[in-house]
Structures are given as structure tokens and as C-alpha cells.
Design an enzyme around this catalytic site. Structure first.
Site, PDB file in Angstrom:
ATOM      1  N   GLY A 149       0.815  -1.203   0.000  1.00 57.11           N
ATOM      2  CA  GLY A 149       0.000   0.000   0.000  1.00 57.11           C
ATOM      3  C   GLY A 149       0.852   1.258   0.000  1.00 57.11           C
ATOM      4  O   GLY A 149       2.087   1.212   0.000  1.00 57.11           O
ATOM      5  N   GLU A 150       0.197   2.397  -0.029  1.00 55.31           N
ATOM      6  CA  GLU A 150       0.869   3.693  -0.021  1.00 55.31           C
ATOM      7  C   GLU A 150       1.116   4.172   1.406  1.00 55.31           C
ATOM      8  O   GLU A 150       0.250   4.049   2.267  1.00 55.31           O
ATOM      9  CB  GLU A 150       0.020   4.751  -0.726  1.00 55.31           C
ATOM     10  CG  GLU A 150      -0.071   4.610  -2.220  1.00 55.31           C
ATOM     11  CD  GLU A 150      -0.789   5.788  -2.852  1.00 55.31           C
ATOM     12  OE1 GLU A 150      -0.592   6.015  -4.046  1.00 55.31           O
ATOM     13  OE2 GLU A 150      -1.543   6.491  -2.142  1.00 55.31           O
TER      14      GLU A 150
END
Length: 384
Positions: free
Chosen positions: A238-239
């Protein structure tokens, strides 16, 4: 959605070694027809009877279903979603109802993009939608969710609603000469200043209540992939901030209504690359006990830029959609092969030992309508 959506898409946008690994496009896997319209940034879930439901994203308010138990499998349109077009929602089946949590969209054609905290449920028997009398404790966009049992879903991650909404308000208000400054100021911050959600929430559909189940053991993420198998949760990459991914995979055990965090792991670098940038929008699911992760997107070089002190870490870097597939086998991650095409931001649905990859965004940033699948069979990865 004009410039707002363009910016949104920009932002959002050695035990194992003994196993024989091969890629084939033939074999035992189920072949499903393309969905009726291209789908990216949508959502989907499967019920206990083997019926897959997908919708929203680039499909607008449309939803479709397909029965995997039927001999002749075709997509059927169901009643349209009443909550307006939106992207990045999360959906699960609870108590034989399809629940849809949050997302991001526009209330009308003139309003800026905004994060939603509402919840809707769909009755397959009645073919009706109903807005649930609840709101999530935080706005839900870029979040991820997994079903714990027939009444509860775990939801975590996601952007900070206020910071995210403010960005699009500022973009909408800025004239052309000011937009680049707004964009730069938004992206040019350290990860901690985005305040991505790291609280783990449990929603109980039977009681219609929310519970705080603690926090992630590290930074909050957005665009992560998540899977649950035998009471073990895997939260994949994920970011950490817009444009910057993490290669970390959180692992936890759900037991006696309590989440216990275990040792993290990391996705290995792709062949020919020095480090793993991490993935956002990846597909994932289990097949014969092997956790498979494929596709997604990242910005090669952003991690090194950030390490060197450049907060706008993906500035000037072209986004790269990935086609690599990784497998967690006997506790070790390994590279398994390549998908048919680079793809991310679609819907992952598992049924039996097949992982279906529905829709997604291709290397040109366009939505696709294809449906492919991963299956482990006799030590081989089948991609069909």
C-alpha cells in the site's frame, strides 16, 4: 470529472525453492466471460453460494453478478447503487447481505471529490439497496476490509478525510496559474503529515456498531490489499503517502475477538530490480494454501528519492503498472512469474482454490473488462 479526477488518479493512483513453478494458460481453471463494462477502482465480494458481485468505480452506479455454480456462467445486472457513483469502496457479505463501505466521489457535477463515510447494504433476495443507519468513525477511501465471520468485518487503512478533501477543494478553487502550486504543496510533505488511518475498526452488522480493535503495528497505508485465511490476516503493501509505497506485509491472528500482530514480512524485489518499491492496488488471494499477490502499480525510484530527502518522491517518475506474481510458500516469498498483462486496481475474489482477477487498470491507465484467474495446481501456477 475533469482536472480533479486527473489529479486524483495521479495521486491515487529454502524451502520454497524446491517447489516446481511454471506458468500455463491451460488446465483446470474456470473461464469466466468479460464483465459487461470495463471496471477499475470498483469493488466486489462473493456470497456463500458462489455468486460474485462487482460494481461502482468506472461502472458508475452499476452492479453485476455471476453465479459460479451454474453450468452456463453469464453476468447479470442487478439494481443500480443508490448512493451515487464512487470509487475505492470496500464490500463484503454479512448475514447474506452485500455491505458497501465508503468510497470517494462527487455529490453532484459541480462539487469537488470527497471521501464518504456511509454504508449501504443490498439484499440479493429482494434485489433492493438500503442505506444503513450508521457512519464509519473515519472517512473511508483507500481503506481495505476483510470478513471475520457472518456478522463482522475488519476495516483499516485509508487516507485522512480532511486532508484529502481539502486538496480537492483547493484544486477546484485554484485558477490555472495556481494549480501546480497546490499540487506541489500537497505532494511535497513527509509521509507522517498525511495522517493515513492506522486504527483497526470492527463493524458488527448484527448490532450495527463500530469497535476500535487497536492500531496497525506500523504506519497507516492506503491502497493495500488484504486477505483472511484460517483466522490469519495479511495486509499487503500500500501507499505510505501519495506516490510512495511500502514493501511491508503485516500479519495478524484473529482469535477470541482479539487481533494479535505477528512478525512482518517483505515482498522481494522483482527480477532485475535492486529493491521492491511496494505495490498499491494489487490483486491477492489464496490457492491451495499459497498466498498469491500480483499486479498493482508503483513509481520506480520513489523510495530512493524519499530516502534521499525528496518528499515529492514520485515527481517526474512515470507510474508503472506491474505484471509480476509473488507467492508465499512455506513462509518464504518468491517470484512466481508474470500475468497476461500489467494490471492493478481491480477486484480480487477467491472461490475454492481459484483467485479471480476482475477488471482493473492497464498500463495505459484504462479500465479493462477481462476476468482472469490464479490457481496453484501440482506445484504449478496456472494463469487463465
Amino acid at each position: 470529472m475533469g482536472m480533479q479526477m486527473k489529479n486524483f488518479k495521479k495521486m491515487m493512483t529454502l524451502m520454497a525453492l524446491c517447489l516446481s513453478v511454471a506458468i500455463t494458460t491451460s488446465g483446470y481453471a474456470t473461464t469466466l466471460p468479460d464483465i459487461p463494462e470495463p471496471l477499475k477502482n470498483g469493488t466486489g465480494a462473493i456470497d456463500n453460494n458462489g455468486v460474485i458481485y462487482v460494481g461502482l468505480g468506472t461502472a458508475g452506479t452499476s452492479w453485476y453478478k455471476i453465479d459460479l455454480k451454474k453450468q452456463h456462467k453469464d453476468w447479470e445486472r442487478i439494481k443500480s447503487f443508490p448512493g451515487g457513483a464512487r470509487e475505492q469502496s470496500v464490500s463484503v457479505f454479512l448475514n447474506d447481505k452485500l455491505y458497501v463501505f465508503g468510497g470517494v466521489g462527487k455529490k453532484n457535477s459541480e462539487s469537488p471529490l470527497q471521501v464518504y463515510s456511509d454504508v449501504y447494504k443490498y439484499s440479493p433476495v429482494k434485489n433492493t439497496w438500503q442505506k444503513v443507519d450508521t457512519i464509519s468513525p473515519v472517512g473511508l477511501t483507500g481503506h481495505t476490509g476483510v470478513k471475520l465471520n457472518e456478522t463482522m468485518v475488519l476495516i483499516t487503512g485509508g487516507v485522512n478525510e480532511h486532508i484529502f478533501d481539502k486538496y480537492f477543494i483547493d484544486i477546484a478553487a485554484a485558477d490555472e496559474s495556481e494549480k501546480n502550486k497546490v499540487i506541489y504543496n500537497y505532494f511535497n510533505k513527509p509521509a507522517k503529515d498525511y495522517f493515513f488511518n492506522k486504527i483497526v475498526f470492527i463493524y458488527n452488522a448484527k448490532e450495527n456498531t463500530w469497535k476500535n480493535a487497536g492500531e496497525l503495528p506500523g504506519a497507516g497505508t492506503a491502497g493495500s490489499s488484504s486477505v483472511m485465511e484460517n483466522n490469519f490476516l495479511m495486509l499487503i503493501n500500500g501507499e505510505l503517502k501519495p506516490g510512495l509505497r511500502t514493501d511491508v506485509i503485516y500479519r495478524a491472528m484473529w482469535d477470541n475477538d482479539k487481533l494479535t500482530w505477528l512478525k512482518n514480512s517483505q515482498l522481494p524485489p522483482s527480477p532485475g530490480e535492486q529493491q521492491q518499491e511496494g505495490l498499491a492496488g494489487a490483486f491477492s488471494g489464496y490457492s491451495h494454501g499459497v498466498l498469491l499477490v500480483g499486479g498493482g502499480a508503483n513509481f520506480p525510484g520513489a523510495k530512493q528519492n524519499y530516502t534521499n530527502g525528496k518528499f515529492y518522491s514520485h515527481e517526474g517518475i512515470n507510474k508503472k503498472w506491474r505484471d509480476e506474481v509473488y507467492g508465499l510458500i512455506n513462509g518464504h516469498w518468491q517470484y512466481m512469474g508474470k500475468m497476461k498483462q500489467p494490471l492493478g486496481y481491480g477486484v480480487s475474489v477467491s472461490y475454492g482454490d481459484e483467485v479471480f482477477l476482475i477488471g482493473g487498470e492497464n498500463a495505459k491507465g484504462k479500465p479493462v473488462s477481462s476476468v482472469t484467474s490464479f490457481t496453484m495446481r501440482d506445484g504449478n501456477l496456472l494463469i487463465k
